[in-house]
Design a protein around this motif. Structure first.
Motif, PDB file in Angstrom:
ATOM      1  N   MET A   1       0.998  -0.898  -0.101  1.00  0.00           N
ATOM      2  CA  MET A   1      -0.370   0.172   0.400  1.00  0.00           C
ATOM      3  C   MET A   1       0.828   1.326  -0.283  1.00  0.00           C
ATOM      4  O   MET A   1       0.369   2.049  -0.965  1.00  0.00           O
ATOM      5  CB  MET A   1      -1.034  -0.172   0.969  1.00  0.00           C
ATOM      6  CG  MET A   1      -1.780   0.780   1.189  1.00  0.00           C
ATOM      7  SD  MET A   1      -2.910   0.934   0.348  1.00  0.00           S
ATOM      8  CE  MET A   1      -4.063   2.311   1.313  1.00  0.00           C
ATOM      9  N   VAL A   2       2.498   1.756   0.625  1.00  0.00           N
ATOM     10  CA  VAL A   2       2.437   1.915   1.391  1.00  0.00           C
ATOM     11  C   VAL A   2       3.649   2.512   0.168  1.00  0.00           C
ATOM     12  O   VAL A   2       3.575   3.296  -0.453  1.00  0.00           O
ATOM     13  CB  VAL A   2       3.788   2.302   1.821  1.00  0.00           C
ATOM     14  CG1 VAL A   2       4.467   3.506   1.911  1.00  0.00           C
ATOM     15  CG2 VAL A   2       2.494   2.414   3.520  1.00  0.00           C
ATOM     16  N   TYR A   3       3.999   1.266  -0.450  1.00  0.00           N
ATOM     17  CA  TYR A   3       4.925   1.442  -1.631  1.00  0.00           C
ATOM     18  C   TYR A   3       4.324   2.289  -3.034  1.00  0.00           C
ATOM     19  O   TYR A   3       4.415   2.942  -3.631  1.00  0.00           O
ATOM     20  CB  TYR A   3       5.301  -0.242  -2.212  1.00  0.00           C
ATOM     21  CG  TYR A   3       5.668  -0.163  -3.260  1.00  0.00           C
ATOM     22  CD1 TYR A   3       7.259   0.661  -3.992  1.00  0.00           C
ATOM     23  CD2 TYR A   3       5.336  -0.453  -4.721  1.00  0.00           C
ATOM     24  CE1 TYR A   3       7.806   0.037  -4.792  1.00  0.00           C
ATOM     25  CE2 TYR A   3       5.888  -0.829  -5.856  1.00  0.00           C
ATOM     26  CZ  TYR A   3       6.932  -0.452  -5.791  1.00  0.00           C
ATOM     27  OH  TYR A   3       8.149  -0.357  -7.107  1.00  0.00           O
ATOM     28  N   ASN A   4       2.607   1.711  -2.963  1.00  0.00           N
ATOM     29  CA  ASN A   4       1.895   2.276  -4.104  1.00  0.00           C
ATOM     30  C   ASN A   4       1.552   4.066  -4.436  1.00  0.00           C
ATOM     31  O   ASN A   4       1.297   4.104  -5.696  1.00  0.00           O
ATOM     32  CB  ASN A   4       0.799   1.183  -4.585  1.00  0.00           C
ATOM     33  CG  ASN A   4       0.130   0.182  -5.021  1.00  0.00           C
ATOM     34  OD1 ASN A   4       1.880  -0.668  -5.395  1.00  0.00           O
ATOM     35  ND2 ASN A   4      -0.844  -0.812  -4.296  1.00  0.00           N
ATOM     36  N   ILE A   5       1.735   4.479  -3.305  1.00  0.00           N
ATOM     37  CA  ILE A   5       1.602   5.436  -3.221  1.00  0.00           C
ATOM     38  C   ILE A   5       2.578   6.590  -2.828  1.00  0.00           C
ATOM     39  O   ILE A   5       2.772   6.962  -4.054  1.00  0.00           O
ATOM     40  CB  ILE A   5       1.295   5.982  -1.835  1.00  0.00           C
ATOM     41  CG1 ILE A   5      -0.483   5.193  -1.144  1.00  0.00           C
ATOM     42  CG2 ILE A   5       1.402   7.844  -1.270  1.00  0.00           C
ATOM     43  CD1 ILE A   5      -1.236   5.480   0.235  1.00  0.00           C
ATOM     44  N   MET A   6       4.022   5.724  -2.793  1.00  0.00           N
ATOM     45  CA  MET A   6       5.597   6.720  -3.091  1.00  0.00           C
ATOM     46  C   MET A   6       5.564   6.641  -4.383  1.00  0.00           C
ATOM     47  O   MET A   6       6.398   7.211  -5.015  1.00  0.00           O
ATOM     48  CB  MET A   6       6.352   5.541  -2.125  1.00  0.00           C
ATOM     49  CG  MET A   6       6.201   5.784  -0.705  1.00  0.00           C
ATOM     50  SD  MET A   6       6.300   7.539  -0.101  1.00  0.00           S
ATOM     51  CE  MET A   6       7.961   8.678  -0.570  1.00  0.00           C
TER      52      MET A   6
END
Length: 72
Positions: A1-6
């Motif tokens: 999730m955080v990876y996709n946002i970044m």
């Protein structure tokens, strides 16, 4: 999730920078200037016909700082 946002943030920054019509001037600390000067001296002393390039997290951090804190 955080990876996709970044990933989305970096993609948007890339597209923004790609559309810019001027170069970014990144400020170097005194120690960073000394390191680059040393690398260029070694290249010149060895007679290498090459371009020194820097990549990775250090460059990312410098560009991010420029975008959000630096001046245009």
């Amino acid at each position: 999730m955080v990876y996709n946002i970044m990933l989305k943030i970096y993609k948007n920054i890339y597209l923004y920078l790609k559309g810019m019509d001027k170069q970014i001037a990144i400020n170097l600390t005194h120690d960073e200037q000394k390191i680059f000067k040393m690398l260029k001296q070694y290249r010149d002393e060895l007679g290498l016909n090459t371009v020194l390039r820097v990549a990775g997290g250090w460059v990312r951090d410098k560009v991010m700082y420029f975008l959000f804190v630096g001046s245009w």
